[in-house]
Design a protein around this motif. Sequence first.
Motif, PDB file in Angstrom:
ATOM      1  N   GLU A 150       1.309  -3.418   8.219  1.00 20.01           N
ATOM      2  CA  GLU A 150       0.076  -2.867   8.827  1.00 20.01           C
ATOM      3  C   GLU A 150      -0.840  -2.725   9.925  1.00 20.01           C
ATOM      4  O   GLU A 150      -1.636  -2.061  10.076  1.00 20.01           O
ATOM      5  N   VAL A 151      -0.355  -3.593  10.923  1.00 23.43           N
ATOM      6  CA  VAL A 151      -0.679  -2.977  12.381  1.00 23.43           C
ATOM      7  C   VAL A 151       0.086  -1.461  12.716  1.00 23.43           C
ATOM      8  O   VAL A 151      -0.614  -0.683  13.855  1.00 23.43           O
TER       9      VAL A 151
ATOM     10  N   GLU B 207      -1.857   1.068  11.445  1.00 26.09           N
ATOM     11  CA  GLU B 207      -2.915   1.432  11.670  1.00 26.09           C
ATOM     12  C   GLU B 207      -3.167   1.631  13.857  1.00 26.09           C
ATOM     13  O   GLU B 207      -4.050   2.981  13.932  1.00 26.09           O
ATOM     14  N   VAL B 208      -1.668   1.254  14.698  1.00 26.63           N
ATOM     15  CA  VAL B 208      -1.887   2.257  15.627  1.00 26.63           C
ATOM     16  C   VAL B 208      -1.326   3.446  15.821  1.00 26.63           C
ATOM     17  O   VAL B 208      -2.232   4.165  16.601  1.00 26.63           O
TER      18      VAL B 208
ATOM     19  N   PRO C 292       3.476  -7.574   8.075  1.00 23.55           N
ATOM     20  CA  PRO C 292       2.241  -7.701   8.599  1.00 23.55           C
ATOM     21  C   PRO C 292       2.427  -6.496   9.755  1.00 23.55           C
ATOM     22  O   PRO C 292       0.599  -5.403  10.146  1.00 23.55           O
ATOM     23  N   GLU C 293       3.530  -6.547  10.408  1.00 22.48           N
ATOM     24  CA  GLU C 293       3.564  -5.880  11.607  1.00 22.48           C
ATOM     25  C   GLU C 293       3.594  -4.243  10.000  1.00 22.48           C
ATOM     26  O   GLU C 293       3.063  -3.247  11.195  1.00 22.48           O
TER      27      GLU C 293
ATOM     28  N   THR D 112       3.773  -5.495  20.131  1.00 20.09           N
ATOM     29  CA  THR D 112       2.105  -5.730  20.193  1.00 20.09           C
ATOM     30  C   THR D 112       2.085  -4.361  20.644  1.00 20.09           C
ATOM     31  O   THR D 112       2.645  -3.396  20.461  1.00 20.09           O
ATOM     32  N   ARG D 113       0.611  -4.559  19.719  1.00 18.24           N
ATOM     33  CA  ARG D 113      -0.523  -3.533  19.683  1.00 18.24           C
ATOM     34  C   ARG D 113       0.078  -2.218  20.616  1.00 18.24           C
ATOM     35  O   ARG D 113       0.393  -1.143  20.615  1.00 18.24           O
TER      36      ARG D 113
END
Length: 424
Positions: free
Chosen positions: A136-137, A140-141, A133-134, A112-113
């Motif tokens: 990218e997240v 971002e975090v 996708p992980e 999770t974020r």
Amino acid sequence: MKLPGHPDVAYRDGQLHLDDLPLRELAARFGTPLYAYSRRAMLAALAPYQRALAGREHLICYAMKANSNLAVLQTFAQAGCGFDIVSGGELERVLAAGGDARKVVFSGLGKTRAEMARALEAGVRCFNVESEPELEVLAEVARAHGTRAPVSLRVNPDVDAKTHPYISTGLKGNKFGVAHDRALHAYRRAAELPGLEVVGIDCHIGSQITESDPYLDAIDRVLDLVEAIESQGLRLHHLDLGGGLGITYTDEAPPAADALIARMLERIDARGHGHREIVLEPGRSLVGNAGVLLTEVLYLKSGEAKNFCVVDAAMNDLMRPAMYEATMAIVPATLRDAAPSTYDVVGPICESGDWLGRDRALAVQAGDLLAVLSAGAYGMSMASNYNSRGRAAEVLVDGDQAWLIRDREDPRALFAGEHLPPAR
């Protein structure tokens, strides 16, 4: 008399010992069901990994999902190990046990974020990323926290580990990792994202692996990718080859860790990659045969088709037999001079799946103790409170000393966090 595959479990004068302590004394002192672990056995299992990697840049990260008790983590931290984690909770356990976040690799495909942010704050060594996708997240975090996340992509090499399907992780149909044919694209994307720093490559093909060839096949597939990735101008510092080496439960004969690693390093060196840091993530092989589950015989029940040995441990204490139909050795803590009878060893839970062993020849009476061997891995870490049963106590043994390392769960603790709405 030592038991095959269990060097720290032996009978002396008819009494089963863990290290230098009779198991019946541990049961009398701490009660049952009881998990008992040998520190000496854990360190002995770690030693061949350390010997095989001596002189090379390396990091052994204990895969703590196998057994996450703080005392177990402390044992490996003090021996110089890092940790392979799969949740934010496991990270907090590492830190509470005195582990170094800089030696932590964060695996798992559903981070999770919040878990990412906490891991960045703690300063983990690397994120083993399992999907595009992980990436990218995580980028971002990391940007939001003003830092760059060190990443290694877990690649799924489509190699059959020849193990139970529930614990096979390296095939196309498994949920883990980035597909082999997407890996180069994913690495290019990782290199483009400003919040990420590419540092390595990761591969883990399963658990309870008892053959060497699947590891060697996976290495070849991973090294093919390393060469393709570096041809694009990227540089990979480390090879994370995962873990998953099996243990002897009954008659399995997995390769010795040092022999397996020697073959893996030979393959890596032959292909010109001997300069890279090697990361390994052993779990079961370090703790599995270091632990036993002690349980008391409550009743001997004769049935029309079966005889049942009813004990006070159950599937909530040890899930492996019910979940995987796993066969684990079950032996009496005290040898009796009597003819054995054949029993299914079962617990008190209201499920026909609540069994610890089937068709076992045992000479026992009510009140005797049984020891389920090879219970150090995926025993307590998978335990639950099903049927509102408190989880077992845990003890750590070293020679002739024993320490309580987890209290037996009191029934009131089971609902301490629950709240009743106002009465109507």
